[in-house]
Design a protein around this motif. Structure first.
Motif, short mmCIF file in Angstrom:
data_model
loop_
_atom_site.label_atom_id
_atom_site.label_comp_id
_atom_site.label_asym_id
_atom_site.label_seq_id
_atom_site.Cartn_x
_atom_site.Cartn_y
_atom_site.Cartn_z
N ALA A 110 12.16 2.76 0.18
CA ALA A 110 11.64 3.23 1.46
C ALA A 110 11.49 2.07 2.42
O ALA A 110 11.25 0.92 2.01
CB ALA A 110 10.28 3.93 1.26
N LEU A 111 11.66 2.39 3.70
CA LEU A 111 11.31 1.45 4.76
C LEU A 111 9.91 1.80 5.23
O LEU A 111 9.50 2.97 5.23
CB LEU A 111 12.32 1.53 5.90
N VAL A 112 9.17 0.78 5.66
CA VAL A 112 7.75 0.97 5.94
C VAL A 112 7.40 0.37 7.30
O VAL A 112 7.94 -0.68 7.70
CB VAL A 112 6.88 0.31 4.84
N GLY A 113 6.48 1.03 8.00
CA GLY A 113 5.99 0.49 9.25
C GLY A 113 7.05 0.44 10.33
O GLY A 113 7.82 1.39 10.54
N LEU A 114 7.12 -0.66 11.05
CA LEU A 114 8.05 -0.82 12.15
C LEU A 114 9.50 -0.70 11.70
O LEU A 114 10.35 -0.16 12.41
CB LEU A 114 7.82 -2.17 12.84
N ASP A 115 9.81 -1.18 10.48
CA ASP A 115 11.18 -1.05 9.96
C ASP A 115 11.54 0.41 9.77
O ASP A 115 12.70 0.80 10.01
CB ASP A 115 11.31 -1.81 8.64
N ALA A 116 10.59 1.24 9.33
CA ALA A 116 10.84 2.67 9.18
C ALA A 116 11.11 3.30 10.54
O ALA A 116 12.03 4.12 10.70
CB ALA A 116 9.65 3.35 8.50
N SER A 123 0.83 -1.21 0.00
CA SER A 123 0.00 0.00 0.00
C SER A 123 0.86 1.26 0.00
O SER A 123 0.53 2.26 -0.65
CB SER A 123 -0.92 -0.01 1.22
N ALA A 124 2.00 1.21 0.71
CA ALA A 124 2.93 2.35 0.70
C ALA A 124 3.45 2.61 -0.71
O ALA A 124 3.67 3.76 -1.12
CB ALA A 124 4.09 2.08 1.66
N GLU A 157 8.00 12.31 0.26
CA GLU A 157 7.85 11.59 1.53
C GLU A 157 6.74 12.21 2.38
O GLU A 157 5.93 11.50 2.99
CB GLU A 157 9.18 11.62 2.28
N GLU A 158 6.67 13.53 2.39
CA GLU A 158 5.64 14.21 3.20
C GLU A 158 4.24 13.96 2.65
O GLU A 158 3.30 13.71 3.41
CB GLU A 158 5.93 15.72 3.24
N ILE A 159 4.09 14.01 1.32
CA ILE A 159 2.77 13.75 0.72
C ILE A 159 2.31 12.34 1.07
O ILE A 159 1.14 12.12 1.45
CB ILE A 159 2.83 13.95 -0.80
N ALA A 160 3.21 11.37 0.96
CA ALA A 160 2.84 9.98 1.26
C ALA A 160 2.47 9.82 2.73
O ALA A 160 1.48 9.15 3.06
CB ALA A 160 3.99 9.05 0.88
N ASN A 161 3.23 10.44 3.63
CA ASN A 161 2.93 10.30 5.06
C ASN A 161 1.69 11.09 5.46
O ASN A 161 0.99 10.71 6.41
CB ASN A 161 4.14 10.71 5.89
N ASN A 162 1.40 12.18 4.75
CA ASN A 162 0.14 12.88 4.99
C ASN A 162 -1.04 11.98 4.64
O ASN A 162 -2.08 12.01 5.33
CB ASN A 162 0.08 14.17 4.17
N ALA A 163 -0.90 11.19 3.58
CA ALA A 163 -1.96 10.25 3.22
C ALA A 163 -2.12 9.18 4.31
O ALA A 163 -3.24 8.73 4.59
CB ALA A 163 -1.65 9.60 1.88
N VAL A 164 -1.01 8.77 4.91
CA VAL A 164 -1.09 7.82 6.03
C VAL A 164 -1.84 8.47 7.19
O VAL A 164 -2.75 7.87 7.79
CB VAL A 164 0.33 7.39 6.48
N ARG A 165 -1.48 9.70 7.52
CA ARG A 165 -2.12 10.43 8.63
C ARG A 165 -3.62 10.59 8.41
O ARG A 165 -4.43 10.47 9.35
CB ARG A 165 -1.46 11.81 8.76
N ILE A 223 6.31 5.90 6.55
CA ILE A 223 7.11 5.67 5.33
C ILE A 223 8.37 6.51 5.44
O ILE A 223 8.30 7.74 5.57
CB ILE A 223 6.33 6.04 4.06
N ASN A 224 9.53 5.87 5.37
CA ASN A 224 10.81 6.56 5.48
C ASN A 224 11.58 6.36 4.17
O ASN A 224 12.08 5.27 3.90
CB ASN A 224 11.60 5.99 6.67
N LEU A 225 11.64 7.41 3.36
CA LEU A 225 12.35 7.34 2.07
C LEU A 225 13.85 7.32 2.34
O LEU A 225 14.41 8.29 2.87
CB LEU A 225 11.98 8.56 1.22
N VAL A 226 14.51 6.22 1.99
CA VAL A 226 15.92 6.06 2.37
C VAL A 226 16.87 6.08 1.19
O VAL A 226 18.09 6.10 1.39
CB VAL A 226 16.12 4.73 3.15
N GLY A 227 16.37 6.08 -0.04
CA GLY A 227 17.29 6.06 -1.17
C GLY A 227 16.64 6.48 -2.47
O GLY A 227 15.42 6.33 -2.64
N GLU A 228 17.45 7.05 -3.37
CA GLU A 228 17.00 7.41 -4.72
C GLU A 228 18.20 7.33 -5.63
O GLU A 228 19.28 7.83 -5.30
CB GLU A 228 16.42 8.82 -4.72
#
Length: 886
Positions: free
Chosen positions: A705-711, A572-573, A620-628, A688-693
Motif C-alpha cells: 500500500a501507498l500511505v499518506g501523500l504518496d497514496a 501505523s497503517a 482497504e475500506e476497513i483500514a480507511n474507516n479506522a483512519v476516518r 491508505i491506497n492498496l496497490v498490490g497483492e
C-alpha cells in the motif's frame, strides 16, 4: 522417565543451586553468521564473549536447536537429530571447573527418588583435554571415578572455539556406556556408538587469535572473566532413561514413527532400510513442526529452504515406504500431540502451521509427478540412444532444478533397467556444497565478529529518545572506521558513530532507519544508516560532510522530521491493515513479515489463496474507516505475559524481552507488540491506497500500500489517466471498462487474421522448398532460412509439409527463421531417413549449438534455438555437414 520430566528435574536442580532459569530462545537466531540456533550457547554468545554484560552471574535453560550439518546421518545412528534440545548451565565469571564438575556429577548420580537423574556411576566415563591436568585431577577428587575411566583426548574432540578470534578453552565430556551388546570395550576413545556423549562441560578460559582453523590458533592469554558453558543432550539422556535404542523411539518422537508405520502398512524393525526411513520421517516432521512454530515458512532460500528440505525429505521417505499420497495431516498432528506439553504454542498455533505443512506437501507431490514425467522422458531417450545409464548431469538437473530426490531417480531408473552415473552426480553435488560452504565462511568472516563493540557496550545501553524527541544532545562514545576503533573521523570518511543517547530510530520490526544528521562543534555528519549491532547498542553509519568528529565530543542527533512523519504514517497503517485482514479473513491470517518506510508499506501474512477484488476493497475500506474515525494511538510498557494476556499480537520469529512495548490503535481492535514509532491518532495517517497483492511462497501472501501523500499522488495520477482515456476514446469514465474490452477483442481478432494470413503465406512456400531439395549422402535435404515466422508452430507445420512432399526417399528438412527476437531451427525426418541414421533431435541440437543455445526432441521432429540470428546460415550448414559425414 519422560523427556519433559528430565528437563524439569534439570531446571529444578540448578534453580535450587542459585541459577536464573532462562526460557528457550527462538530457533531463529540474531547472529548474522547463523541461520538457526545450532547449539545451546548461541543465545549466550554476547555474554560469553563479553560484548554485552551478563544480566545474571549463573543461569540454566532448555534450549531448542536445529542443526542440519549431519542430516545424512539422521536415522543411521542412535543420536543424530536435526531438532534437539540442549540442557545448559552457565557461569559468567562466577564458578568455574570445580563447580561445573560438582554440579554435573551430583545431578547425574543422585537417585531418581531424590530428584536426580539416577545414573549408576559405574556406567559413566569422562574425557578431558590431554593437557588439562586441573580438570583431570578434579574428576578424581570430586567423584568416585577410577583413573581408567578418565581419558585424555586431543584438540579435535576436547577443545572448544568458535573458529574465530575470541574466547576458547578445553572441555570435558561425560559418556554413558550402553554395554557390550552395543560395541567394543575401551571407553570413548574408541569412538564407538557403545559410548554415548550426554554432557559437555566447556571451560572458557583463554583468548585466542591468528585462527587458521578450529584447532589451529594462538593463545593470547587467559580471559579476565572465566566462563562455564555446558550442554547436556536431552534426547540422548531420554533414550537412555527410557530404555530404548535411539532418540527416535523416545516419547516425543516415537508417536510420529508409529503413525508412519500405520500409514505405510510396513513393520518397524523388519527391514534396515525401512527403519532408517521411518526414523527420518519421525525426526524431520518434528523439526519442521518446531521451525514452523518459530515463524519459519517454506521457501527457496535461507531458513525457508532448510524447512522445505526437511519436509521434502520426509515426503520422499514416505514415498520410499510405499505411500504416494498425502500424509502430513496425520504425521504433523501426531508430532503436535507429542510436543504440546513441552511447547504449548504447537497446539495453540497449530492451524497456521498445518496450513503451511499441507500446502508444501501438495506442492511437492505435484513436483514429484512432473519430475517423474521428465525422468521418464530421459529414460526413453537414453534407451533410444542405446545407453544403459542416466547421466549424472541429468540426475543433478532433476535434483537441483526440480527438487526431485536422487533416491527416487535411482529407484525409477533401476525399475527401467538402467543405472545412474552416481559418481558424476556426487561430483556435481560436491561442487555445489563446496561453493555453499565457501560462501558461508566468507559471510561468517564478514559479519560474525562483533567483539569490536564489546568495550562500547560495556559503557551501558544506548538510550533511544526518539519516541518523544526529534533532537537529542549527547556525547560521542566511540568511532569505528572500516571496523576498527579510532578516536576521530575526518571529512569524506564513512564511519560508525556510537553515542550515549540518540533520537534516530535504528532499523527493526519492519521499520527502516531514520534519516537525519548528527552535528557538533565544527562538524556535521550525514546519517546513512542506523542499526543495533549487538543488543542494547545503537550504531550510526555516517558520512563526515564537514569538519572532523572525535571521541568525547558533544553531538546532537537531528531527525529528518518529514521523513519520520511519513515513516510513522506507514508503520501505523501497517497495524491497521493487519487488523483489517484479521477482521476480513479471520485470526489465521497472521503476520509473517512487514516493511514500512516513508509513504509505503508491505505486509506478509499466512494465507493460502489470492484475495478477490472484493476482499481487497473490503480490507482497504476497513483500514480507511479506522483512519476516518481518528482512533487514539497509545503505547504501554508492561510485562510480556501481561501483554499476551491482553491479546497483543506478536510477530512470529521476533524475540521479545520480559518487558515489552504494546501499541494500541482504537483499544483492543489493533493491539500489537511493537518497538516502532507511530502517529498520535489514526487520522494523521491520511490515506491508505492498496496497490498490490501477490504470493510470496506457499500459503504466504503479501499486500502493498501507498500511505499518506504518496497514496494521494498515486490516486491523482490514476484520475489524470482516466481523464485522458475518456477524452481520447470519447467515452464516459463509467463506460471505459466495456470500451477497452471491446477494443481489446477487436485487436485480438485482427492479430488472429494477420497470423492466419502469415501462416498461409508461409505454407505457400512448401512446393518451392521441396523442389530445391539436394542430395547429401544418402539423403534428400532441404535446408533453408525462410526469414521470419509468427511462431515456432508455423515453422514446424511448414517443415512437415515440405517433408511430406519429398516422398518415400530418405528425406531431411531443416528450416530456420527468426521468431520474435530469437532464431529457431526445425528439423524433420521421414521414416526412411531415420532408418538410415538421421535423428531430428541430434541434428536440432547441433544447429542450436551454432546459434548459441540448446535444443533437441524426438527422432522425427525436433526444435532448437539460440541468441545469434546472424548464425542461421551456419547452423543450417552444420546440419548438412553432419548428414554428409554420416
Amino acid at each position: 522417565m519422560k523427556t519433559a520430566e528430565i528437563a524439569q528435574r534439570y531446571l529444578d536442580y540448578f534453580e535450587k543451586n542459585g541459577h536464573t532459569i532462562v526460557p528457550s530462545a527462538s530457533l531463529v537466531t540474531d547472529d548474522p553468521a547463523l541461520l538457526f540456533t545450532v547449539a545451546g550457547m548461541v543465545p549466550f554468545i554476547p555474554y560469553l564473549s563479553g560484548d554485552v554484560p551478563a544480566p545474571y552471574p549463573r543461569a540454566a535453560d532448555v534450549q531448542k536447536c536445529i542443526r542440519t550439518l549431519d542430516i545424512e546421518e539422521v536415522g543411521h545412528t542412535p543420536r543424530h537429530g536435526t531438532f534437539f534440545q540442549m540442557l545448559g548451565n552457565w557461569s559468567f565469571g562466577d564458578y568455574f571447573k570445580e563447580g561445573a564438575i560438582r554440579f554435573a556429577w551430583e545431578l547425574l548420580t543422585t537417585p531418581d527418588a531424590d530428584g536426580g537423574l539416577g545414573f549408576d556411576p559405574k556406567d559413566l566415563w569422562v574425557t578431558v583435554y590431554e593437557e588439562d591436568d586441573e580438570a583431570h585431577d578434579l574428576w578424581l577428587t570430586l567423584t568416585d571415578l577410577p583413573e581408567e575411566r578418565i581419558q585424555r583426548l586431543g584438540k579435535d574432540t576436547n577443545y572448544w572455539s568458535t573458529g574465530l578470534p575470541g574466547p576458547a578453552g578445553p572441555c570435558s565430556e561425560i559418556f554413558f556406556d550402553r554395554g557390550p551388546a552395543y560395541g567394543i570395550d575401551g571407553g570413548p576413545a574408541t569412538d564407538d556408538d557403545r559410548y554415548v556423549e550426554i554432557w559437555n562441560l566447556v571451560f572458557m578460559q583463554y583468548e585466542i587469535t591468528n585462527v587458521q582453523s578450529k584447532y589451529d590458533f594462538d593463545i593470547v592469554g587467559e580471559l579476565p572473566h572465566k566462563n562455564i558453558d555446558t550442554g547436556m543432550g536431552l534426547e540422548r539422556v531420554a533414550f537412555i532413561k527410557q530404555g530404548v535404542d535411539n532418540m527416535y523411539e523416545t516419547d516425543q518422537v516415537r508417536p510420529v514413527l508409529d503413525k508412519a508405520v500405520e500409514l505405510s502398512g510396513r513393520t518397524y524393525g523388519a527391514d534396515h532400510q525401512d527403519d532408517i526411513r521411518f526414523r527420518v520421517v519421525a525426526d524431520h516432521v518434528r523439526s519442521s513442526l518446531m521451525l514452523l512454530s518459530d515463524g519459519v515458512t517454506p521457501s527457496n532460500d535461507g531458513r525457508g529452504y532448510i524447512l522445505r528440505r526437511l519436509m521434502r525429505r520426509a515426503i520422499r521417505s514416505m514415498r520410499l515406504l510405499g505411500v504416494e499420497g498425502a500424509t502430513f495431516k496425520e504425521l504433523f498432528a501426531a508430532s503436535r500431540d507429542a510436543m504440546k506439553d513441552a511447547y504449548p504454542i504447537v497446539e495453540t498455533d497449530y492451524p497456521r502451521m498445518e496450513q503451511y505443512a499441507l500446502a508444501e506437501e501438495a506442492t511437492f507431490l505435484r513436483t514429484l509427478a512432473s519430475g517423474s514425467n521428465l525422468l521418464d522422458e530421459t529414460i526413453v531417450q537414453t534407451k533410444g540412444a542405446g545407453g544403459s545409464s542416466v547421466s549424472g548431469s541429468e540426475a543433478f538437473l532433476l535434483h537441483d532444478t526440480y527438487g526431485f530426490p536422487i533416491d527416487l531417480t535411482l529407484e525409477i531408473a533401476e525399475e527401467a533397467g538402467l543405472t545412474v552415473d552416481r559418481a558424476a552426480f556426487d561430483a556435481l553435488m560436491h561442487e555445489q556444497r563446496t561453493r555453499a560452504k565457501t560462501d558461508a565462511k566468507a559471510r561468517k568472516r564478514q559479519l560474525a565478529d562483533t567483539s569490536v563493540y564489546r568495550d562500547l557496550r560495556a559503557l551501558g545501553e544506548t538510550s533511544f529518545t526518539g519516541y518523544t524527541d526529534l533532537e537529542t544532545a549527547s556525547t560521542v562514545l566511540g568511532i569505528l572506521v572500516d571496523g576498527v576503533s579510532t578516536d576521530r573521523a575526518a571529512t569524506g570518511q564513512i564511519a560508525e558513530v556510537i553515542l550515549a543517547e540518540t533520537a534516530l530510530y535504528a532499523e527493526s520490526g519492519g521499520q527502516v532507519a531514520d534519516k537525519g544528521v548528527i552535528v557538533g562543534p565544527g562538524y556535521e555528519l550525514d546519517v546513512l544508516d542506523v542499526q543495533r549491532p549487538v543488543p542494547g547498542l545503537i550504531s550510526h553509519t555516517v558520512e563526515v560532510t564537514t569538519g572532523e568528529v572525535g571521541v568525547g565530543q558533544p553531538a546532537t542527533t537531528v531527525v529528518d522530521a518529514v521523513n519520520r512523519r511519513a515513516a510513522q504514517q506507514a508503520h501505523s497503517a501497517t497495524h491497521l491493515i493487519h487488523a483489517a485482514l484479521r477482521d476480513t479473513l479471520g485470526s489465521s491470517a497472521t503476520q509473517t513479515g512487514s516493511l514500512n518506510r516513508a509513504g509505503y508499506m508491505r505486509f506478509d501474512f499466512a494465507w493460502g489463496q489470492a484475495l478477490s477484488d472484493d476482499t481487497k476493497s473490503e480490507i482497504e475500506e476497513i483500514a480507511n474507516n479506522a483512519v476516518r474515525d481518528n482512533l487514539e494511538v497509545t503505547t504501554r510498557v508492561l510485562a510480556l505475559d501481561e501483554a499476551k494476556a491482553l491479546g497483543a499480537q506478536a510477530l512470529f520469529g521476533e524475540k521479545y524481552g520480559d518487558v515489552v512495548r504494546m501499541v494500541d490503535i482504537g483499544g483492543p481492535w489493533s493491539r500489537e507488540l511493537c518497538g516502532g514509532t507511530h502517529v498520535a491518532t489514526s487520522a494523521e495517517i491520511g490515506l491508505i491506497n492498496l496497490v498490490g497483492e501477490q504470493s510470496v511462497g506457499a500459503s504466504n501472501r503479501r499486500v502493498e500500500a501507498l500511505v499518506g501523500l504518496d497514496a494521494f499522488r498515486s490516486l491523482a495520477a490514476e484520475r489524470a489517466l482516466v481523464s485522458q482515456l475518456t477524452s481520447t476514446l470519447k467515452t464516459p469514465k463509467e463506460q471505459l471498462p466495456a470500451r477497452i474490452a471491446e477494443l481489446t477483442a477487436s485487436l485480438k481478432a485482427a492479430e488472429k487474421k494477420i497470423a492466419a494470413f502469415e501462416a498461409k503465406a508461409l505454407g505457400d512456400r512448401a512446393p518451392g522448398l521441396a523442389e530445391a531439395a539436394r542430395a547429401v549422402g544418402p539423403y534428400r535435404l532441404v535446408a533453408a532460412n525462410v526469414g521470419t515466422a509468427s511462431s515456432g508452430d508455423d515453422l514446424r507445420t511448414l517443415a512437415l509439409q515440405v517433408r511430406d512432399r519429398l516422398g518415400a526417399d530418405a528425406a531431411v528438412v531443416a528450416l530456420g527463421a527468426q521468431v520474435g527476437n530469437r532464431p529457431v531451427v526445425i528439423v524433420a525426418t521421414n521414416e526412411a531417413a531415420r532408418s538410415a541414421g538421421a535423428k531430428a533431435g541430434a541434428l536440432a541440437k547441433r544447429a542450436a549449438g551454432v546459434l548459441g543455445g540448446g535444443g533437441g526432441g524426438r527422432d522425427d521432429v525436433a526444435q532448437g534455438g539460440g541468441t545469434d540470428a546472424s548464425a542461421l546460415p551456419a547452423a543450417l550448414d552444420a546440419v548438412a555437414s553432419d548428414l554428409g559425414a554420416a
